[in-house]
Design an enzyme around this catalytic site. Structure first.
Site, PDB file in Angstrom:
ATOM      1  CB  CYS A   2      -0.945   0.103   1.183  1.00  0.00           C
ATOM      2  SG  CYS A   2      -2.086  -1.246   1.331  1.00  0.00           S
ATOM      3  NE  ARG A  27       6.668   0.834  -0.839  1.00  0.00           N
ATOM      4  CZ  ARG A  27       6.988   0.607   0.417  1.00  0.00           C
ATOM      5  NH1 ARG A  27       6.129   0.817   1.363  1.00  0.00           N
ATOM      6  NH2 ARG A  27       8.175   0.169   0.744  1.00  0.00           N
ATOM      7  CD1 TRP A  74      -0.659  -6.193  -2.754  1.00  0.00           C
ATOM      8  CD2 TRP A  74      -1.087  -6.707  -0.619  1.00  0.00           C
ATOM      9  NE1 TRP A  74      -0.393  -7.528  -2.578  1.00  0.00           N
ATOM     10  CE2 TRP A  74      -0.641  -7.870  -1.283  1.00  0.00           C
ATOM     11  CE3 TRP A  74      -1.412  -6.797   0.738  1.00  0.00           C
ATOM     12  CZ2 TRP A  74      -0.516  -9.094  -0.646  1.00  0.00           C
ATOM     13  CZ3 TRP A  74      -1.290  -8.021   1.372  1.00  0.00           C
ATOM     14  CH2 TRP A  74      -0.838  -9.150   0.677  1.00  0.00           C
ATOM     15  CG  ASN A 100       0.233   2.192   3.794  1.00  0.00           C
ATOM     16  OD1 ASN A 100      -0.782   2.212   3.115  1.00  0.00           O
ATOM     17  ND2 ASN A 100       1.410   2.607   3.362  1.00  0.00           N
ATOM     18  N   GLY A 101      -1.142  -0.711   6.955  1.00  0.00           N
ATOM     19  CA  GLY A 101      -0.996  -1.486   8.190  1.00  0.00           C
ATOM     20  C   GLY A 101      -2.257  -2.264   8.467  1.00  0.00           C
ATOM     21  CD  GLU A 488      15.530 -15.206  -5.988  1.00  0.00           C
ATOM     22  OE1 GLU A 488      14.870 -15.643  -5.039  1.00  0.00           O
ATOM     23  OE2 GLU A 488      15.324 -14.080  -6.484  1.00  0.00           O
ATOM     24  CE  LYS A 492      12.609 -12.933  -8.502  1.00  0.00           C
ATOM     25  NZ  LYS A 492      13.235 -12.770  -7.232  1.00  0.00           N
ATOM     26  CD  GLU A 495       8.727 -12.865  -7.487  1.00  0.00           C
ATOM     27  OE1 GLU A 495       8.087 -12.414  -6.539  1.00  0.00           O
ATOM     28  OE2 GLU A 495       9.968 -12.829  -7.540  1.00  0.00           O
ATOM     29  CG  HIS A 511      15.260 -38.844  -2.606  1.00  0.00           C
ATOM     30  ND1 HIS A 511      15.490 -40.115  -2.140  1.00  0.00           N
ATOM     31  CD2 HIS A 511      16.477 -38.300  -2.856  1.00  0.00           C
ATOM     32  CE1 HIS A 511      16.800 -40.326  -2.097  1.00  0.00           C
ATOM     33  NE2 HIS A 511      17.415 -39.243  -2.533  1.00  0.00           N
ATOM     34  CE  LYS A 611      11.152  -4.349  -4.447  1.00  0.00           C
ATOM     35  NZ  LYS A 611      11.742  -5.559  -5.040  1.00  0.00           N
TER      36      LYS A 611
HETATM   37  C1  F6R Z   1      10.610 -11.892  -4.556  1.00  0.00           C
HETATM   38  C2  F6R Z   1      10.416 -10.811  -3.624  1.00  0.00           C
HETATM   39  C3  F6R Z   1      10.041 -11.121  -2.224  1.00  0.00           C
HETATM   40  C4  F6R Z   1      10.956 -10.354  -1.257  1.00  0.00           C
HETATM   41  C5  F6R Z   1      10.501 -10.564   0.187  1.00  0.00           C
HETATM   42  C6  F6R Z   1      11.415  -9.877   1.184  1.00  0.00           C
HETATM   43  O1  F6R Z   1      10.981 -11.431  -5.817  1.00  0.00           O
HETATM   44  O2  F6R Z   1      10.556  -9.665  -3.966  1.00  0.00           O
HETATM   45  O3  F6R Z   1      10.104 -12.485  -1.976  1.00  0.00           O
HETATM   46  O4  F6R Z   1      12.257 -10.798  -1.434  1.00  0.00           O
HETATM   47  O5  F6R Z   1       9.199 -10.066   0.348  1.00  0.00           O
HETATM   48  O6  F6R Z   1      11.470  -8.508   0.961  1.00  0.00           O
HETATM   49  P1  F6R Z   1      12.564  -7.610   1.664  1.00  0.00           P
HETATM   50  O7  F6R Z   1      13.894  -8.006   1.118  1.00  0.00           O
HETATM   51  O8  F6R Z   1      12.198  -6.198   1.329  1.00  0.00           O
HETATM   52  O9  F6R Z   1      12.484  -7.889   3.132  1.00  0.00           O
END
Ligand code: F6R
Length: 616
Positions: A2, A27, A74, A100-101, A488, A492, A495, A511, A611
């Site tokens: 948000c 965000r 969000w 936010n929150g 990872e 990627k 997502e 396994h 984010k």
């Molecule tokens: C994946 C991604 C998330 C962040 C996770 C932690 O691409 O962006 O998995 O890595 O939410 O975020 P931070 O690093 O900001 O604590």
């Protein structure tokens, strides 16, 4: 998660608020809204969808006024609807609030307010907060900013949870009020105008002078100035920070997506993560921010690394790095588990929390839990003004520049670079010789040029990605240092392209996972020419024997064996195995990016994601 933007000054508020929201769209982007004070009333516009939808609605039905608040959402409580979009109003319709929150006790507060005759128009926790503040203000005889602040204090005293909020009231033209607990809020100082934002990137186009609010602080802003006080009713000290972020840093430049821009920034971000931190003379890394002497570092018997998502995967690479270079038992814990788990930790345990944003709720809670137990807790953060950066006992900044694409890219490689420096430093005060230290430093210094070479592979990787873009499932595997990279790479891909993808250690294939192998399910095998290369090769043979297509990541000049069995091979420059995760992860970022583009996905704003996850 948000975004909030507020403005008070003499300019038209709506364009400034919309521009700020556009900067914060990463965000949260379910719905958005704006409220301004216009001739004694609060005008509001809300839309479900992206900021652009709101902009179009405002172009058709303009909104005036030079004081206002805005929000990009969000969803946490309540579906994505216009009613649930912020701003929300109190009972009188004169007070508008964005938040936010999460207000944890909103249900009981709402029931109590309903008994008193309050009617609610949304399912959100935020609307309850707006009603609480409005109810308290309407009991005051005065219509002054001071009275609204007292009402806010009373309301905040009743809520449990987290908030970053901005408020305007029709009876107080030219006044904007903000408060924070657990959700970031920054105040921007302009000339004859002031701003509030949940993230500084929303306002860098207007001012570089900012004040980061602390938890339990309330700010009252007007065009002429601002005051800060605490929720408890005391005065609050503040310092003005000069932000060094530029508008260019928060723009896309010539790239079609932030994600691609940030992938290509990794030559610089990895260089910046090392800058001034390598000492040839002492054959070690210099990390003054840890605030620990070598004697103190020597007493460390165990290390715990904690984070979420991509940061957790970087931590997993860190576990291999620290154990192999420094021989210190190291463990990774998801921050969300660490905070509730009663992990036995001896007094000589050092904890690192990793977070790009420095605001992830679970990681922050892990930091606090670790500190509560008396452990020295250090942060590896990108956002220097973040709560985690402020609350940790020290740490290492990533200096990666703003990461705006929702999928983390450059933050991963910066975190891994920093963990390599930490492993080098810890190794050098234990069992690592000075010649080994010098060799690692030289190899680290060669890394940016090697990253450049990987970036030049983009057209080739894009071609391969296109061929596999319509797969329903994809498997990623790697061993040792590259097992976390497999996780990872899978994260990627899923997502941003919504393809079901999973990462696991190559040997786990037999396994269970092998049951998924078939001609429609490609496997991406990270197999650089390292100590486990031939083990990976055997796993590739096992996949091929069952008709599964294989895309391998190998090492330049040593890829012949891979070419003989794999369908596609991508070769990274020859690097020592401890540094291969930085190169192989970039290949997988480019791979995922081009698959998502091929599928027409919104790369920078994947569905359901945001984010910086500032709620639990
Ligand atoms: C994946 C991604 C998330 C962040 C996770 C932690 O691409 O962006 O998995 O890595 O939410 O975020 P931070 O690093 O900001 O604590």
């Amino acid at each position: 998660m948000c975004g909030i933007v507020g403005y008070v000054g003499s300019a038209e508020a709506a364009p400034i608020l919309l521009e700020g929201l556009r900067r914060l769209e990463y965000r949260g982007y379910d719905s958005a809204g704006v409220a301004t004070l216009e001739e004694g009333i609060v005008s509001v516009r809300k839309e479900v969808g992206r900021i652009d939808d709101l902009r179009k609605a405002i172009a058709i039905n303009p909104i005036g006024g030079s004081t206002g608040i805005s929000h990009t959402r969000w969803a946490t409580h309540g579906k994505v609807t216009r009613e649930n979009a912020h701003p929300h109003f109190d009972r009188s319709g004169k007070l508008a609030l964005v938040h936010n929150g999460v207000i944890e006790n909103y249900a009981s507060l709402r029931a109590q307010l309903e008994e008193e005759g309050h009617q609610f128009h949304s399912q959100t926790d935020t609307e309850v907060l707006a009603h609480l503040v409005g109810r308290a203000f309407d009991r005051c005889s005065e219509r002054t900013p001071g009275a609204l602040v007292s009402a806010l204090r009373e309301a905040l005293g009743q809520v449990a949870g987290t908030y970053g909020i901005a408020i305007v009231h029709a009876d107080l033209p030219g006044v904007l009020i903000g408060a924070r607990r657990g959700s970031p809020l920054v105040l921007g100082i302009g000339k004859g105008e002031h701003f509030l934002a949940s993230d500084v990137s929303a306002i860098v186009g207007y001012t570089r002078d900012v004040v980061y609010l602390n938890d339990y602080e309330i700010a009252v802003l007007s065009d002429e100035g601002f005051t800060l006080s605490t929720v408890q009713g005391n005065g609050a000290d503040y310092s003005v920070t000069k932000v060094d972020m530029t508008e260019e840093d928060v723009g896309k430049g010539d790239y079609p997506h932030y994600m691609l821009k940030e992938i290509h920034e990794q030559v610089r971000s990895v260089t910046d993560a090392m800058r001034g931190r390598l000492s040839h003379e002492e054959a070690t890394a210099k990390l003054g921010g840890l605030n620990m002497s070598n004697a103190e570092l020597r007493t460390i018997e165990r290390i715990v690394l904690s984070g979420c998502g991509t940061a957790f995967h970087a931590a997993m690479v860190g576990e291999y790095l620290i154990e192999s270079l420094a021989q210190i038992p190291t463990e990774c814990e998801y921050a969300s588990e660490f905070r509730y788990r009663n992990l036995p930790m001896t007094k000589d345990t050092l904890v690192f929390v990793l977070s790009q944003s420095g605001e992830t709720a679970d990681t922050l809670a892990a930091l606090r839990e670790s500190k509560r137990k008396g452990h020295r807790t250090l942060g590896i953060c990108n956002n220097v003004a973040s709560t985690i950066a402020r609350e940790s006992d020290g740490g290492v900044y990533m200096h990666a520049g703003p990461e705006i694409g929702v999928a983390a890219t450059k933050s991963f490689t910066s975190q891994v670079t920093i963990l390599t420096l930490i492993a080098l430093l810890l190794g050098r005060i234990r069992n690592l010789s000075s010649s080994a230290g010098t060799r690692i430093i030289t190899e680290l210094e060669a890394l940016p040029a090697q990253i450049e070479k990987v970036l030049q592979l983009e057209p080739e990787i894009a071609k391969i990605a296109k061929r596999y873009a319509h797969s329903k499932v994809m498997l990623f595997m790697g061993r040792q240092f590259n097992y976390p990279v497999a996780m990872e790479g899978a994260l990627k891909l899923k997502e941003i392209s919504y393809i079901a993808a999973m990462g696991y250690p190559s040997a786990e294939l037999k396994h269970g996972v092998i049951a998924l192998v078939n001609p429609e399910t490609p496997s991406v095998v990270i197999a650089p020419h390292d100590a486990v290369f031939h083990k990976n090769l055997s796993n590739i043979e096992e996949v091929k024997a069952r008709g599964g297509p294989v895309i391998a990541i190998g090492t330049e000049g040593k890829g012949k064996e891979l070419s003989l069995v794999c369908d596609d091979v991508i070769l990274i420059p020859d690097a020592p195995e401890i540094l291969t995760p930085i190169l192989t992860s970039i290949v997988l970022q480019i791979f995922a990016y081009h698959i998502a583009v091929e599928l027409g996905c919104d790369v920078d704003k994947p569905r359901n994601l945001a984010k910086s996850v500032t709620v639990e």
